[in-house]
Design a protein around this motif. Sequence first.
Motif, PDB file in Angstrom:
ATOM      1  N   SER A   7       0.826  -1.220   0.000  1.00 37.18           N
ATOM      2  CA  SER A   7       0.000   0.000   0.000  1.00 37.18           C
ATOM      3  C   SER A   7       0.853   1.260   0.000  1.00 37.18           C
ATOM      4  CB  SER A   7      -0.930   0.003   1.210  1.00 37.18           C
ATOM      5  OG  SER A   7      -1.880  -1.034   1.119  1.00 37.18           O
ATOM      6  N   ARG A   8       2.030   1.169   0.571  1.00 36.65           N
ATOM      7  CA  ARG A   8       2.920   2.335   0.591  1.00 36.65           C
ATOM      8  C   ARG A   8       3.251   2.807  -0.816  1.00 36.65           C
ATOM      9  NH1 ARG A   8       8.863   2.726   1.106  1.00 36.65           N
ATOM     10  NH2 ARG A   8       9.353   4.797   1.943  1.00 36.65           N
ATOM     11  N   TYR A   9       3.250   1.893  -1.770  1.00 37.21           N
ATOM     12  CA  TYR A   9       3.639   2.239  -3.138  1.00 37.21           C
ATOM     13  C   TYR A   9       2.431   2.463  -4.058  1.00 37.21           C
ATOM     14  CZ  TYR A   9       8.374   0.957  -1.805  1.00 37.21           C
ATOM     15  OH  TYR A   9       9.603   0.906  -1.194  1.00 37.21           O
ATOM     16  N   GLY A  14      -6.651   5.231  -1.932  1.00 36.99           N
ATOM     17  CA  GLY A  14      -7.124   3.904  -1.549  1.00 36.99           C
ATOM     18  C   GLY A  14      -7.147   2.951  -2.727  1.00 36.99           C
ATOM     19  N   TRP A  15      -7.353   1.670  -2.401  1.00 32.79           N
ATOM     20  CA  TRP A  15      -7.383   0.630  -3.424  1.00 32.79           C
ATOM     21  C   TRP A  15      -8.790   0.450  -3.977  1.00 32.79           C
ATOM     22  CZ3 TRP A  15      -3.032  -1.837  -5.068  1.00 32.79           C
ATOM     23  CH2 TRP A  15      -1.896  -1.784  -4.251  1.00 32.79           C
ATOM     24  N   ARG A  16      -8.862   0.165  -5.264  1.00 31.87           N
ATOM     25  CA  ARG A  16     -10.095  -0.371  -5.826  1.00 31.87           C
ATOM     26  C   ARG A  16     -10.091  -1.872  -5.518  1.00 31.87           C
ATOM     27  NH1 ARG A  16      -8.980   1.742 -11.861  1.00 31.87           N
ATOM     28  NH2 ARG A  16      -7.865   3.638 -11.235  1.00 31.87           N
ATOM     29  N   LYS A  21      -6.830  -6.917  -5.293  1.00 37.77           N
ATOM     30  CA  LYS A  21      -6.734  -8.358  -5.540  1.00 37.77           C
ATOM     31  C   LYS A  21      -5.532  -8.673  -6.423  1.00 37.77           C
ATOM     32  CE  LYS A  21      -9.556 -12.188  -7.351  1.00 37.77           C
ATOM     33  NZ  LYS A  21     -10.877 -12.546  -7.930  1.00 37.77           N
ATOM     34  N   ILE A  22      -5.319  -7.857  -7.453  1.00 35.19           N
ATOM     35  CA  ILE A  22      -4.190  -8.056  -8.369  1.00 35.19           C
ATOM     36  C   ILE A  22      -2.871  -7.833  -7.644  1.00 35.19           C
ATOM     37  CG2 ILE A  22      -3.028  -7.133 -10.415  1.00 35.19           C
ATOM     38  CD1 ILE A  22      -5.850  -6.485 -11.510  1.00 35.19           C
ATOM     39  N   ALA A  23      -2.766  -6.730  -6.900  1.00 36.83           N
ATOM     40  CA  ALA A  23      -1.521  -6.408  -6.199  1.00 36.83           C
ATOM     41  C   ALA A  23      -1.168  -7.486  -5.186  1.00 36.83           C
ATOM     42  CB  ALA A  23      -1.648  -5.048  -5.508  1.00 36.83           C
ATOM     43  N   ASP A  24      -2.160  -7.958  -4.436  1.00 37.34           N
ATOM     44  CA  ASP A  24      -1.919  -8.994  -3.430  1.00 37.34           C
ATOM     45  C   ASP A  24      -1.463 -10.293  -4.092  1.00 37.34           C
ATOM     46  OD1 ASP A  24      -2.143  -9.983  -0.639  1.00 37.34           O
ATOM     47  OD2 ASP A  24      -3.656 -11.287  -1.527  1.00 37.34           O
ATOM     48  N   PHE A  25      -2.100 -10.651  -5.213  1.00 36.78           N
ATOM     49  CA  PHE A  25      -1.735 -11.875  -5.919  1.00 36.78           C
ATOM     50  C   PHE A  25      -0.301 -11.794  -6.438  1.00 36.78           C
ATOM     51  CE2 PHE A  25      -1.420 -14.569  -9.685  1.00 36.78           C
ATOM     52  CZ  PHE A  25      -1.934 -15.767  -9.207  1.00 36.78           C
ATOM     53  N   ALA A  53       3.301  -3.763  -6.158  1.00 33.56           N
ATOM     54  CA  ALA A  53       3.716  -5.080  -5.656  1.00 33.56           C
ATOM     55  C   ALA A  53       5.198  -5.320  -5.897  1.00 33.56           C
ATOM     56  CB  ALA A  53       2.882  -6.167  -6.327  1.00 33.56           C
ATOM     57  N   ALA A  54       5.679  -4.980  -7.101  1.00 33.99           N
ATOM     58  CA  ALA A  54       7.083  -5.230  -7.434  1.00 33.99           C
ATOM     59  C   ALA A  54       8.019  -4.341  -6.617  1.00 33.99           C
ATOM     60  CB  ALA A  54       7.309  -5.010  -8.930  1.00 33.99           C
TER      61      ALA A  54
END
Length: 626
Positions: A7-9, A14-16, A21-25, A53-54
């Motif tokens: 979430s910091r990046y 906020g997240w949609r 879901k994509i970032a967590d995966f 995520a990366a």
Amino acid sequence: MINTKVSRYLPYVGWRPLQAKIADFIYSNLGEGRGVVIEAPTGVGKTAAALAAALAYSEGEPIKVIYMIRTNNQAIAPMRELSKLLKVKGLFIPYVLVRNRARMCCISSTSKLPYRDFLMECNYLKRTGECRYYIKLRESGVDHSLFMDTVAGLESPGEYVKSICKLGVCPYDASRMLISDARLIVLSYYYLFSLNAPEVVDLDLKSSILIIDEAHNLPYAVLDLNTQYLTEAMVKAAVVDVRRFVSDINVKAGALRALASIRALFRDLFIGVTEQGERRVDSTKVLEYFNDIDYLSEASGEVLASKRSRGILLAGTPLSDIIDFYKSVVKMPKDKALFLSIGNDGRAIVSRLMDPSVAASGVLNNAHSFIVMSGTMPPTRLFTSLLGVKVKVSELRIGLTEYVKSSNVKAVVYGEVTTKYTERSEEQYSRIAQALISVYDAVNHSVLAVFPSYDTLKATRKYIKQGVDLVVEIGTTTIEDVLGSIKVNPHKLILAVAGGKLVEGIEFRFNDINYIDAVAIIGVPYPEPNDFMNGLVDVVKSRANYDDAWHAVYTWQALVKVKQAIGRGLRSDKDRVFIILMDYRFKDNPIIWREMTNYLPNIEVTSSEGELVRMLKEFTSNNLNK
């Protein structure tokens, strides 16, 4: 719950839901020697999710994130997200952009040369001390802090180049010098997927996470990147250059003899080749026509020197490309083959890489991790077979109806027409045109009609009556011109080609309104069968069964183009669009029908134009957004 580190990046407050879901995966599946496949509709926020995520995964580690781009426009997406991250959260990620040297040159006249000629001119200007940007960089280097302060917040490649030029240094060389200081590198495909790139970048793939957006194109982008052309027009232009700019009598005579022999190649080898397509030819037959080739090298140097002495801008010459093509044929590896090609640009000898895995497998298999994503990814087993991927791959697929309400999409197979080759006729083209006119008359905004080829587009166009405001995709069509035309009158019938510039990488949107009311896909856009495509099937067959190989090369290329076309009408979860699949084969082909029914909700079938228009009017009457 999304990881707080990720979430910091995120460059938003906020997240949609689907974006989270994509970032967590991605974050949970990034591991050494792993691949991640993401399919999700446009507008979900794949770029921001993948970057977050990366970057989170690489935090505190000696791992770089490499965002791969094929076109100039693709660089805008990561740069835009980095700019937002800085503005929204005050977090700056040190990054560099590395495209080909010509696209990053501060000397505008030189940057427009053909690339091989540009490199020659660039080396000449550096060697003679005439490039002040190179001289300053060589003498003073580049200040890391000043460079990063300069690129912070920029949102386009053009801004990036102009800003570094103002520092007085070469943007290309300065960016390459600072690769080691960057956490993120926006990098052209060329540097990792070209087998014979004149310039390379120093990257440790084992310590790199690759992000490749619009990855449905990757196998064919890799093939295109390793393709070379010798065109008849190129040879004719070379003759003009020799006659005009070569003064040495012996060199001129030898070069003209060599070019005459190559012109004879097009006369002799193309006998009987009349249709558009590609026919395989043995390299020995081509090399027989390359006589006195050394004269071309001498003539090339004299032409460039003569043009430069006369102050001629864009002082390139096709002689350089002819010489390069000859060298590539002489040293042609077993993974490449030659084809006789007749296309819209005339006759050409084409040197093609036959197996994309030759250029891609080493990159993808040796990276620490890779993320490939698109709104239209083919099945992972076919995608990995084409590219020779051996590492473990995890996939997440988000369907269209998970993002867009089913009520926002209506799809109909109109089975009264087809573009099947054996059934093409003037009557078919007339029926297609009449159906398009009826659809156009029933909507308020624009209809995007997507044809399998320019030939079928032209054949249909002549039956479209006057009074229809047409936009027709041709070679000179620009996206800017099309969008400008729609601004003037949003009620258009747009005739485009599957896989063309009006179907990929464009939004027909102004002020949050998508001006595409209906998308008509005329025919199933299979690639035309030819020696090259069939050879590609044979290559993939060595790693998969025949059916999978055929579908990887033919069926899924068609389906990706269909989905890309549909995506022009659905650029956000608020858009509404009517989809017409204009060919009975959409229903009769089991694989295509299964994929379409999985992708689109509640497809209906009709052979009545009146019923088609009735369903369209019923759908648009419920449209409260436009």
